[in-house]
Design a protein around this motif. Sequence first.
Motif, mmCIF file in Angstrom:
data_model
loop_
_atom_site.group_PDB
_atom_site.id
_atom_site.type_symbol
_atom_site.label_atom_id
_atom_site.label_comp_id
_atom_site.label_asym_id
_atom_site.label_seq_id
_atom_site.Cartn_x
_atom_site.Cartn_y
_atom_site.Cartn_z
ATOM 1 N N UNK A 134 -2.377 0.472 -11.269
ATOM 2 C CA UNK A 134 -2.262 0.351 -9.816
ATOM 3 C C UNK A 134 -0.818 0.045 -9.478
ATOM 4 N N UNK A 135 -0.404 0.502 -8.307
ATOM 5 C CA UNK A 135 0.969 0.291 -7.834
ATOM 6 C C UNK A 135 0.913 0.042 -6.331
ATOM 7 N N UNK A 136 1.416 -1.107 -5.925
ATOM 8 C CA UNK A 136 1.466 -1.449 -4.505
ATOM 9 C C UNK A 136 2.922 -1.446 -4.064
ATOM 10 N N UNK A 137 3.251 -0.654 -3.033
ATOM 11 C CA UNK A 137 4.616 -0.519 -2.557
ATOM 12 C C UNK A 137 4.764 -1.170 -1.196
ATOM 13 N N UNK A 138 5.860 -1.907 -1.018
ATOM 14 C CA UNK A 138 6.131 -2.597 0.240
ATOM 15 C C UNK A 138 7.599 -2.459 0.584
ATOM 16 N N UNK A 139 7.925 -2.574 1.877
ATOM 17 C CA UNK A 139 9.321 -2.598 2.301
ATOM 18 C C UNK A 139 9.596 -3.910 3.041
ATOM 19 N N UNK A 140 10.864 -4.288 3.032
ATOM 20 C CA UNK A 140 11.256 -5.567 3.614
ATOM 21 C C UNK A 140 11.651 -5.394 5.076
ATOM 22 N N UNK A 141 11.122 -6.260 5.922
ATOM 23 C CA UNK A 141 11.440 -6.241 7.343
ATOM 24 C C UNK A 141 12.712 -7.034 7.628
ATOM 25 N N UNK A 142 13.243 -6.873 8.819
ATOM 26 C CA UNK A 142 14.467 -7.572 9.203
ATOM 27 C C UNK A 142 14.314 -9.084 9.168
ATOM 28 N N UNK A 143 13.088 -9.590 9.389
ATOM 29 C CA UNK A 143 12.865 -11.031 9.379
ATOM 30 C C UNK A 143 12.611 -11.579 7.979
ATOM 31 N N UNK A 144 12.709 -10.726 6.957
ATOM 32 C CA UNK A 144 12.522 -11.164 5.577
ATOM 33 C C UNK A 144 11.108 -11.021 5.057
ATOM 34 N N UNK A 145 10.157 -10.684 5.920
ATOM 35 C CA UNK A 145 8.777 -10.501 5.480
ATOM 36 C C UNK A 145 8.611 -9.107 4.859
ATOM 37 N N UNK A 146 7.481 -8.896 4.189
ATOM 38 C CA UNK A 146 7.207 -7.622 3.535
ATOM 39 C C UNK A 146 6.013 -6.947 4.180
ATOM 40 N N UNK A 147 6.085 -5.627 4.304
ATOM 41 C CA UNK A 147 4.975 -4.838 4.822
ATOM 42 C C UNK A 147 4.559 -3.819 3.775
ATOM 43 N N UNK A 148 3.291 -3.865 3.369
ATOM 44 C CA UNK A 148 2.788 -2.901 2.392
ATOM 45 C C UNK A 148 2.567 -1.558 3.071
ATOM 46 N N UNK A 149 3.096 -0.499 2.450
ATOM 47 C CA UNK A 149 2.932 0.827 3.055
ATOM 48 C C UNK A 149 2.255 1.842 2.145
ATOM 49 N N UNK A 150 2.031 1.496 0.868
ATOM 50 C CA UNK A 150 1.316 2.395 -0.022
ATOM 51 C C UNK A 150 0.572 1.590 -1.082
ATOM 52 N N UNK A 151 -0.563 2.118 -1.506
ATOM 53 C CA UNK A 151 -1.337 1.522 -2.598
ATOM 54 C C UNK A 151 -1.865 2.671 -3.447
ATOM 55 N N UNK A 152 -1.353 2.792 -4.679
ATOM 56 C CA UNK A 152 -1.653 3.930 -5.532
ATOM 57 C C UNK A 152 -2.522 3.482 -6.708
ATOM 58 N N UNK A 153 -3.535 4.280 -7.018
ATOM 59 C CA UNK A 153 -4.369 4.052 -8.190
ATOM 60 C C UNK A 153 -4.197 5.216 -9.152
ATOM 61 N N UNK A 154 -3.993 4.900 -10.450
ATOM 62 C CA UNK A 154 -3.746 5.918 -11.462
ATOM 63 C C UNK A 154 -4.942 6.034 -12.408
ATOM 64 N N UNK A 155 -5.372 7.267 -12.644
ATOM 65 C CA UNK A 155 -6.412 7.560 -13.622
ATOM 66 C C UNK A 155 -5.749 8.221 -14.815
ATOM 67 N N UNK A 156 -6.032 7.711 -16.029
ATOM 68 C CA UNK A 156 -5.290 8.132 -17.218
ATOM 69 C C UNK A 156 -6.228 8.703 -18.271
ATOM 70 N N UNK A 157 -5.835 9.845 -18.830
ATOM 71 C CA UNK A 157 -6.504 10.417 -19.996
ATOM 72 C C UNK A 157 -5.600 10.199 -21.208
#
Length: 266
Positions: A213-236
């Motif tokens: 799993x991979x959760x991606x976030x970007x930083x706001x001007x006030x220093x807080x973080x906003x999550x904008x993507x959540x990826x799940x990987x299936x592996x063979x």
Amino acid sequence: MKKYFLLGLMSSATILTNCSSDDDSINNPAEQKLLLSKITTVYYDNPSNPETSVATFEYNNQGELMKMLSEGRASVFEYNSGKPTKISYYTPSQTLEYYTVFNYSGDQLVNTKAIYTNPDFNRKSTYTYNSNGKLISSTLCQSEDCSNPSTSTYAYNGDNISTETSTIGGSIISAYKREFSHDDKLNPFTYMNKYLKIMMERAYSGNKNNYITERLSYKNNDGSWTQNQNITYTIQYNSAQLPVQVVGKETNGNNYVQYNYEYITQ
């Protein structure tokens, strides 16, 4: 996981890994190894027109990566006693575009420098480590005075990077964060030279295992973080428990990226 590996090796802006003694045993030439020979990547940035990229890898009898080919471009590697010393980058017309040199302190890689004919394009990446020899930060300078550097820091959970936080320097500074969970199988880059993995500076190549799993976030001007993507990987996996296919999907079920890995035995 997206384009980081190819961008790291082909552009050498910054090419990450655990520098512990485990790497030394992995690189033991007496052991039979499955070396990564080909990566086929499908990017779904434009779902109606996916982009495919293919990279192939050539090794010498010692298992050292000697050449990487991708989209007509070639990266040629030189070594001294198992340590990469230089990578030369060639255009599709086989013209030398630039080269990267490696600088060490003992057995620790301290920086890499990309050298162009026009020195204004030169850049330098510097690496720092914790007491266990794991990479914890890197700094990319794209000017001689290192104004507006870009930085990345890494936090670990065991032998895997749990969080990668990056700040992109420039006239407008931006920051993003990637958070991961992992499986218990070996990573495709397991048998690659540990110094090249440091240069790659990305969470996937530096891990012992594969992130699922991979959760991606970007930083706001006030220093807080906003999550904008959540990826799940299936592996063979193959019989050696190395990934042969990784499919990443977003929360809504849309394809994000797909990797197909091929190996050779040495």
